[in-house]
Design an enzyme around this catalytic site. Sequence first.
Site, PDB file in Angstrom:
ATOM      1  N   HIS A   1       0.976  -1.069  -0.025  1.00 25.87           N
ATOM      2  CA  HIS A   1       0.105   0.040   0.023  1.00 25.87           C
ATOM      3  C   HIS A   1       1.000   1.176  -0.096  1.00 25.87           C
ATOM      4  O   HIS A   1       2.059   1.224   0.006  1.00 25.87           O
ATOM      5  CB  HIS A   1      -0.998   0.151   1.065  1.00 25.87           C
ATOM      6  CG  HIS A   1      -0.282   0.021   2.502  1.00 25.87           C
ATOM      7  ND1 HIS A   1      -0.272  -0.755   3.353  1.00 25.87           N
ATOM      8  CD2 HIS A   1       0.314   0.871   3.315  1.00 25.87           C
ATOM      9  CE1 HIS A   1       0.468  -0.695   4.347  1.00 25.87           C
ATOM     10  NE2 HIS A   1       0.837   0.649   4.532  1.00 25.87           N
TER      11      HIS A   1
HETATM   12  P1  TYD Z   1      -1.995  -2.979   7.582  1.00 27.25           P
HETATM   13  O1  TYD Z   1      -1.470  -1.497   7.636  1.00 27.25           O
HETATM   14  O2  TYD Z   1      -3.142  -3.474   6.647  1.00 27.25           O
HETATM   15  O3  TYD Z   1      -0.798  -3.953   7.657  1.00 27.25           O
HETATM   16  P2  TYD Z   1       0.269  -3.936   6.572  1.00 27.25           P
HETATM   17  O4  TYD Z   1       1.550  -3.240   7.082  1.00 27.25           O
HETATM   18  O5  TYD Z   1       0.683  -5.669   6.319  1.00 27.25           O
HETATM   19  O6  TYD Z   1      -0.311  -3.469   5.225  1.00 27.25           O
HETATM   20  O7  TYD Z   1      -2.797  -3.337   8.909  1.00 27.25           O
HETATM   21  C1  TYD Z   1      -3.164  -4.674   9.328  1.00 27.25           C
HETATM   22  C2  TYD Z   1      -4.452  -4.414  10.199  1.00 27.25           C
HETATM   23  O8  TYD Z   1      -3.968  -3.702  11.324  1.00 27.25           O
HETATM   24  C3  TYD Z   1      -5.319  -3.673   9.634  1.00 27.25           C
HETATM   25  O9  TYD Z   1      -6.798  -4.328   9.808  1.00 27.25           O
HETATM   26  C4  TYD Z   1      -5.365  -2.254  10.232  1.00 27.25           C
HETATM   27  C5  TYD Z   1      -4.915  -2.629  11.487  1.00 27.25           C
HETATM   28  N1  TYD Z   1      -3.806  -1.378  12.184  1.00 27.25           N
HETATM   29  C6  TYD Z   1      -4.352  -1.066  13.183  1.00 27.25           C
HETATM   30  O10 TYD Z   1      -5.646  -1.200  13.754  1.00 27.25           O
HETATM   31  N2  TYD Z   1      -3.518   0.109  13.546  1.00 27.25           N
HETATM   32  C7  TYD Z   1      -2.438   0.472  13.006  1.00 27.25           C
HETATM   33  O11 TYD Z   1      -1.493   1.412  13.434  1.00 27.25           O
HETATM   34  C8  TYD Z   1      -1.975  -0.263  11.792  1.00 27.25           C
HETATM   35  C9  TYD Z   1      -0.578  -0.197  10.997  1.00 27.25           C
HETATM   36  C10 TYD Z   1      -2.837  -1.298  11.437  1.00 27.25           C
END
Ligand code: TYD
Length: 134
Positions: free
Chosen positions: A48
């Site tokens: 992303h």
């Molecule tokens: P995501 O940002 O999609 O992970 P990646 O780094 O693999 O892209 O986050 C995974 C899940 O965790 C998503 O449901 C959102 C949640 N999340 C939070 O609640 N708080 C946060 O600070 C972050 C980074 C993610």
Amino acid sequence: MIKTFKFKKIADDRGALTPIEELRDVPFTIKRVYYMYDTEVDFIRGRHAHKTLEQVLICVHGNCKVLLDNGKNKEIIELDRKDVGLYIGPNMWREMFNFTKDCTLMVLASDYYKESDYIRKYDEFLRYIKGVQI
Ligand code: TYD
């Protein structure tokens, strides 16, 4: 495109310590810290971009790789040091991969978690940065 910060490593016969201070060691106010661990070795995280968020990624244990993609160029960096942070600014697609089993990847972020700041589809990212660059 790859921008890293070398933090202090204060080492003595007891071991080592790395301090990170907002606006001194990283160029933003730290509103959030999170870390990824127990990541499946074959799994790719990230995939992303953010519209406004600034982040610094520090591999505090083990190692992993990060692909950065600004829509024109792609670069890969291996994070394997506790005293080096990778800066990722807005409008940069990122993928984290090749996590070792023991990897803990810590992220310092300039803002609270906000789903509206995410661009989660690559074609949307390419369209979005075209608009930003005009
Ligand atoms: P995501 O940002 O999609 O992970 P990646 O780094 O693999 O892209 O986050 C995974 C899940 O965790 C998503 O449901 C959102 C949640 N999340 C939070 O609640 N708080 C946060 O600070 C972050 C980074 C993610």
